[in-house]
Design a protein around this motif. Structure first.
Motif, PDB file in Angstrom:
ATOM      1  N   PHE A   1       0.846  -1.187   0.000  1.00 30.32           N
ATOM      2  CA  PHE A   1       0.000   0.000   0.000  1.00 30.32           C
ATOM      3  C   PHE A   1       0.879   1.234   0.000  1.00 30.32           C
ATOM      4  CE2 PHE A   1       0.399  -1.014   4.543  1.00 30.32           C
ATOM      5  CZ  PHE A   1       0.656   0.217   5.124  1.00 30.32           C
ATOM      6  N   ASP A   2       0.304   2.330  -0.453  1.00 31.24           N
ATOM      7  CA  ASP A   2       1.008   3.587  -0.697  1.00 31.24           C
ATOM      8  C   ASP A   2       0.566   4.614   0.338  1.00 31.24           C
ATOM      9  OD1 ASP A   2       2.066   5.931  -1.732  1.00 31.24           O
ATOM     10  OD2 ASP A   2       0.799   5.962  -3.520  1.00 31.24           O
ATOM     11  N   TRP A   3       1.504   5.046   1.188  1.00 28.51           N
ATOM     12  CA  TRP A   3       1.189   6.057   2.213  1.00 28.51           C
ATOM     13  C   TRP A   3       2.484   6.657   2.729  1.00 28.51           C
ATOM     14  CZ3 TRP A   3      -3.246   8.338   2.951  1.00 28.51           C
ATOM     15  CH2 TRP A   3      -3.456   9.118   4.090  1.00 28.51           C
ATOM     16  N   ALA A   4       2.362   7.700   3.519  1.00 23.18           N
ATOM     17  CA  ALA A   4       3.536   8.302   4.139  1.00 23.18           C
ATOM     18  C   ALA A   4       4.096   7.395   5.234  1.00 23.18           C
ATOM     19  CB  ALA A   4       3.186   9.674   4.714  1.00 23.18           C
ATOM     20  N   HIS A   5       5.303   7.730   5.689  1.00 25.28           N
ATOM     21  CA  HIS A   5       6.058   6.812   6.549  1.00 25.28           C
ATOM     22  C   HIS A   5       5.584   6.785   7.997  1.00 25.28           C
ATOM     23  CE1 HIS A   5       8.075  10.508   7.982  1.00 25.28           C
ATOM     24  NE2 HIS A   5       8.436   9.784   9.029  1.00 25.28           N
ATOM     25  N   ASP A   6       4.665   7.672   8.375  1.00 23.83           N
ATOM     26  CA  ASP A   6       4.360   7.804   9.797  1.00 23.83           C
ATOM     27  C   ASP A   6       3.618   6.620  10.390  1.00 23.83           C
ATOM     28  OD1 ASP A   6       2.475   9.063   7.973  1.00 23.83           O
ATOM     29  OD2 ASP A   6       1.277   9.570   9.720  1.00 23.83           O
ATOM     30  N   TRP A   7       3.141   5.680   9.561  1.00 19.61           N
ATOM     31  CA  TRP A   7       2.502   4.477  10.082  1.00 19.61           C
ATOM     32  C   TRP A   7       3.492   3.340  10.319  1.00 19.61           C
ATOM     33  CZ3 TRP A   7      -2.238   3.956   6.219  1.00 19.61           C
ATOM     34  CH2 TRP A   7      -3.118   5.020   6.437  1.00 19.61           C
ATOM     35  N   THR A   8       4.746   3.543   9.960  1.00 20.91           N
ATOM     36  CA  THR A   8       5.699   2.431   9.908  1.00 20.91           C
ATOM     37  C   THR A   8       5.832   1.701  11.238  1.00 20.91           C
ATOM     38  OG1 THR A   8       6.953   3.611   8.198  1.00 20.91           O
ATOM     39  CG2 THR A   8       8.051   1.754   9.287  1.00 20.91           C
ATOM     40  N   GLY A   9       6.137   2.438  12.313  1.00 23.18           N
ATOM     41  CA  GLY A   9       6.366   1.785  13.591  1.00 23.18           C
ATOM     42  C   GLY A   9       5.128   1.083  14.123  1.00 23.18           C
ATOM     43  N   GLU A  10       4.006   1.762  14.096  1.00 22.56           N
ATOM     44  CA  GLU A  10       2.757   1.177  14.593  1.00 22.56           C
ATOM     45  C   GLU A  10       2.392  -0.087  13.819  1.00 22.56           C
ATOM     46  OE1 GLU A  10      -2.038   2.189  14.638  1.00 22.56           O
ATOM     47  OE2 GLU A  10      -0.589   3.743  14.066  1.00 22.56           O
ATOM     48  N   TYR A  11       2.438  -0.003  12.497  1.00 17.14           N
ATOM     49  CA  TYR A  11       2.030  -1.144  11.674  1.00 17.14           C
ATOM     50  C   TYR A  11       2.996  -2.316  11.808  1.00 17.14           C
ATOM     51  CZ  TYR A  11      -1.881   1.137   9.257  1.00 17.14           C
ATOM     52  OH  TYR A  11      -3.089   1.715   8.955  1.00 17.14           O
ATOM     53  N   TYR A  12       4.285  -2.008  11.973  1.00 15.06           N
ATOM     54  CA  TYR A  12       5.260  -3.094  12.141  1.00 15.06           C
ATOM     55  C   TYR A  12       5.047  -3.797  13.476  1.00 15.06           C
ATOM     56  CZ  TYR A  12       9.748  -5.508  12.491  1.00 15.06           C
ATOM     57  OH  TYR A  12      10.742  -6.456  12.637  1.00 15.06           O
ATOM     58  N   GLN A  13       4.859  -3.017  14.535  1.00 15.13           N
ATOM     59  CA  GLN A  13       4.654  -3.617  15.850  1.00 15.13           C
ATOM     60  C   GLN A  13       3.341  -4.393  15.925  1.00 15.13           C
ATOM     61  OE1 GLN A  13       5.233  -0.751  19.010  1.00 15.13           O
ATOM     62  NE2 GLN A  13       7.442  -0.772  18.754  1.00 15.13           N
ATOM     63  N   ASN A  14       2.377  -4.016  15.100  1.00 12.48           N
ATOM     64  CA  ASN A  14       1.113  -4.746  15.050  1.00 12.48           C
ATOM     65  C   ASN A  14       1.162  -5.964  14.131  1.00 12.48           C
ATOM     66  OD1 ASN A  14      -0.158  -3.020  16.849  1.00 12.48           O
ATOM     67  ND2 ASN A  14      -1.041  -1.722  15.261  1.00 12.48           N
TER      68      ASN A  14
ATOM     69  N   GLY B   1      15.581  18.984   6.907  1.00 13.01           N
ATOM     70  CA  GLY B   1      14.637  18.456   7.878  1.00 13.01           C
ATOM     71  C   GLY B   1      14.956  17.088   8.417  1.00 13.01           C
ATOM     72  N   THR B   2      14.007  16.601   9.201  1.00 15.10           N
ATOM     73  CA  THR B   2      14.135  15.283   9.817  1.00 15.10           C
ATOM     74  C   THR B   2      12.785  14.576   9.733  1.00 15.10           C
ATOM     75  OG1 THR B   2      14.757  14.119  11.857  1.00 15.10           O
ATOM     76  CG2 THR B   2      13.562  16.176  12.115  1.00 15.10           C
ATOM     77  N   PRO B   3      12.760  13.273   9.431  1.00 13.74           N
ATOM     78  CA  PRO B   3      11.474  12.586   9.301  1.00 13.74           C
ATOM     79  C   PRO B   3      10.672  12.584  10.600  1.00 13.74           C
ATOM     80  CG  PRO B   3      13.240  11.272   8.330  1.00 13.74           C
ATOM     81  CD  PRO B   3      13.897  12.398   9.078  1.00 13.74           C
ATOM     82  N   ILE B   4       9.371  12.693  10.472  1.00 19.50           N
ATOM     83  CA  ILE B   4       8.505  12.523  11.636  1.00 19.50           C
ATOM     84  C   ILE B   4       8.791  11.159  12.255  1.00 19.50           C
ATOM     85  CG2 ILE B   4       6.120  12.131  12.371  1.00 19.50           C
ATOM     86  CD1 ILE B   4       5.201  14.100  10.319  1.00 19.50           C
ATOM     87  N   PRO B   5       8.959  11.074  13.567  1.00 16.96           N
ATOM     88  CA  PRO B   5       9.158   9.754  14.176  1.00 16.96           C
ATOM     89  C   PRO B   5       8.014   8.814  13.832  1.00 16.96           C
ATOM     90  CG  PRO B   5       9.632  11.492  15.764  1.00 16.96           C
ATOM     91  CD  PRO B   5       9.042  12.166  14.563  1.00 16.96           C
ATOM     92  N   SER B   6       8.354   7.589  13.510  1.00 14.49           N
ATOM     93  CA  SER B   6       7.328   6.604  13.150  1.00 14.49           C
ATOM     94  C   SER B   6       6.977   5.692  14.315  1.00 14.49           C
ATOM     95  CB  SER B   6       7.805   5.765  11.954  1.00 14.49           C
ATOM     96  OG  SER B   6       9.019   5.094  12.241  1.00 14.49           O
ATOM     97  N   HIS B   7       7.528   5.985  15.488  1.00 14.67           N
ATOM     98  CA  HIS B   7       7.224   5.192  16.680  1.00 14.67           C
ATOM     99  C   HIS B   7       5.747   5.344  17.036  1.00 14.67           C
ATOM    100  CE1 HIS B   7       7.379   3.695  20.801  1.00 14.67           C
ATOM    101  NE2 HIS B   7       8.601   3.241  20.550  1.00 14.67           N
ATOM    102  N   PRO B   8       5.078   4.268  17.445  1.00 13.89           N
ATOM    103  CA  PRO B   8       3.647   4.359  17.778  1.00 13.89           C
ATOM    104  C   PRO B   8       3.311   5.412  18.821  1.00 13.89           C
ATOM    105  CG  PRO B   8       4.314   2.056  17.628  1.00 13.89           C
ATOM    106  CD  PRO B   8       5.569   2.880  17.522  1.00 13.89           C
ATOM    107  N   LYS B   9       4.224   5.704  19.744  1.00 14.96           N
ATOM    108  CA  LYS B   9       3.930   6.659  20.806  1.00 14.96           C
ATOM    109  C   LYS B   9       3.920   8.112  20.319  1.00 14.96           C
ATOM    110  CE  LYS B   9       5.218   3.902  24.831  1.00 14.96           C
ATOM    111  NZ  LYS B   9       6.037   3.827  26.072  1.00 14.96           N
TER     112      LYS B   9
END
Length: 432
Positions: free
Chosen positions: A119-132, A386-394
Motif C-alpha cells: 500500500f502507498d502512504w507516508a512513513h508515519d505508520w511504519t512503527g505502529e504497523y510493524y509492531q502490530n 529536515g528530519t522525518p517525523i518519528p514513526s514510533h507508535p507513541k
C-alpha cells in the motif's frame, strides 16, 4: 486521539486541482500519465541502466500483487499508467486499487489476512504497523541498496533494523512568497521580518505572514536550536527542554505578531490566497490553490535565524509498504519488490512526478542534481534540512498536548515552561 498525517498537514484532498499544481511547478511537455518507454530505459542519459525486465529476472518467479492507494484523480491515473508499463515490461502483474479510507481498510483487512501486497502512504505508520504485525521485513530480499535514496528517506522506511517499504518522494513546509510583493526571496529571518513589517497592516486586512501554527508546521523552529519533540530511539520527550522552548518562543516573537489572530489552517491560508500577505509557510499541497487564485509564487527553503541555528522541519516520506501477505507467497513478494524497486528508482517516473505533481525526489541521483522545477527545488532544500517525523507508535500521543500547550501560551493563559511540562505529563499519562 486519532491524529493522522492528513490532519497534521491539512491536506485538502479532492479540492486542490492537481492540474493547477502542475502549472505552478512547471508542467512537462507530456501529460500527467507520462511513463517510461516500453523498453524500460530512460529517455535521457540520466536514466536507469537496468530495465524492469532485468529486475524481474533477478527478482524470482513471476507473480501478481495489488497496490492499495488513496491518491487524487490525476495522481491515480499516473500510478495506473506506471503499473501498466511495468506489467508490459515484465512477467509480473501490478494491480493498483483505490481505497476510500486507507487507514480503516489496512487496519481491518491486513489482520484478517485479506490485505494487499503493498500500500502507498507516508512513513508515519511504519512503527505502529510493524509492531502490530501488519508489515513484512524485506531487508534480505531487495536488489536495490538503500544508499541510492536520501538519508532521511533511508531512515523513514526502516524500523528496528527492518526494511518495511521503499520511498519515492518527500514533503515538508517551505517559504512560499508572492512575487508581486517580494522582489527577492529572503535568506535570513531578519530579511523576512523587514518585508513582513512593510506589508503588515491588520486594520486593512493585510498581514506579514500566512502560517498555520500546528505542531507539524512549527517543528522547524522547535528543532532549530537543538530541541526536539520526541526521541524515538530512547522514547523520550523533549518539549520542556530549554532548546525546544527557545524554538517555541522564537515563533511567538518573530511570526505571531505578523499573523491573523486565528492561526488555524484555513484562516491562515486565506490571507495569502487573497493576496493579502507576502509570505506563507506551507507545503507543496498548497500550490494548487495558490495557482488557481492567480498568484505568481516562488518557493524557497525556510530562512535561517541569526547565529548557527537552522530550521529543521519535520518531513514525511511517501513510500510503498510491504505487507505481511508477502511472507507466504514468494511469487507475489517477487512482483511487489520488483515494482517497488522499479518505481522508486526509475528517473522517468520520478521526474514526471516532480514535474506534474510537485513530488520531491528522494532518489539521490535526482535529489542532488539540482535540475528540478523551481518550486520543487525550494521544497527539496527544506527537506534536506529536515528530519522525518518519528514513526514510533507513541508519537501519535504527542501532537495534541503539544498544540494545547502552545496555544495556551500564545493566548496568554500560561507561561511557556509550565505549559510544556504539563504537556509532557499529559502525554506520559496517555502512554500509560
Amino acid at each position: 486521539m486519532e491524529y493522522d498525517r492528513r490532519t497534521i498537514l491539512k491536506q485538502l484532498a479532492g479540492t486542490t486541482a492537481v492540474g493547477a499544481l502542475a502549472g505552478c511547478v512547471g508542467v512537462s511537455e507530456t501529460d500527467s500519465t507520462q511513463t517510461p518507454d516500453e523498453s524500460g530505459e530512460s529517455g535521457d542519459e540520466g536514466g536507469d541502466e537496468t530495465t524492469a525486465q532485468e529486475q524481474t529476472e533477478a527478482a524470482g518467479p513471476s507473480g501478481t500483487f495489488t497496490l492499495w492507494h488513496q491518491r487524487a484523480e490525476a495522481e491515480k491515473k499516473a500510478l495506473e499508467s506506471s503499473a501498466e508499463a511495468f506489467t508490459e515490461q515484465t512477467d509480473h502483474t501490478a494491480e493498483p486499487a483505490e481505497i476510500a479510507d486507507l487507514r480503516q481498510k489496512t487496519t481491518s483487512a491486513i489482520p484478517a489476512g485479506q490485505g494487499a501486497g503493498m500500500f502507498d502512504w507516508a512513513h508515519d505508520w511504519t512503527g505502529e504497523y510493524y509492531q502490530n504485525g501488519f508489515l513484512s521485513d524485506q531487508s534480505g530480499n531487495l536488489d536495490v541498496d538503500l544508499s541510492v535514496y536520501t538519508q532521511p528517506a533511508q531512515a523513514a522506511v526502516q524500523f528496528d533494523d527492518a526494511t518495511l517499504a521503499l520511498p519515492y518522494a518527500a514533503e515538508t513546509v517551505g517559504l512560499i512568497y508572492n512575487e508581486e510583493l517580494v522582489d527577492e526571496a529572503p535568506e535570513t529571518i531578519a530579511d523576512m521580518k523587514a518585508i513582513m513589517e512593510e506589508h503588515h497592516d491588520p486594520e486593512n486586512g493585510k498581514y506579514g505572514l500566512s502560517y498555520p501554527l500546528n505542531a507539524y508546521f512549527m517543528s522547524a523552529w522547535a528543532h532549530a536550536f537543538g530541541g526536539y519533540y520526541f526521541d524515538e530511539s530512547n522514547v523520550e520527550l523533549g518539549l520542556s527542554n530549554d532548546a525546544t522552548l527557545e524554538g517555541f518562543q522564537f515563533i511567538l516573537d518573530n511570526f505571531v505578531p505578523y499573523q491573523p489572530k486565528d492561526t488555524g489552517y484555513d484562516p491562515q491560508a486565506a490571507v495569502f490566497l487573497e493576496g493579502n500577505a507576502p509570505f506563507a509557510i506551507n507545503g507543496p499541497w498548497f500550490l494548487g490553490d495558490v495557482k488557481s487564485n492567480g498568484i505568481d509564487a516562488g518557493v524557497t527553503r525556510l530562512p535561517s535565524p541569526e547565529g548557527e541555528a537552522e530550521p529543521k522541519p519535520y518531513t514525511t516520506v511517501k513510500q510503498l509498504y510491504f505487507t505481511n501477505t508477502l511472507d507466504d507467497d514468494e511469487a507475489k513478494a517477487a512482483a511487489a519488490r520488483a515494482f517497488a524497486e522499479w518505481y522508486t528508482t526509475n528517473t522517468d517516473v520520478l521526474s514526471a512526478n516532480a514535474e506534474d505533481f510537485g513530488y520531491i525526489p528522494v532518489y539521490e541521483e535526482l535529489a542532488s542534481e539540482g535540475d528540478l522545477p523551481p518550486a520543487v527545488q525550494g521544497f527539496s532544500e527544506s527537506v534536506a534540512l529536515g528530519t522525518p517525523i518519528p514513526s514510533h507508535p507513541k508519537m501519535g500521543d504527542v501532537w495534541g498536548p503539544l498544540e494545547d500547550a502552545f496555544n495556551s501560551v500564545k493566548n496568554g493563559d500560561a507561561e511557556i515552561a509550565p505549559a510544556f511540562e504539563k504537556a509532557e505529563q499529559d502525554i506520559r499519562s496517555n502512554w500509560e
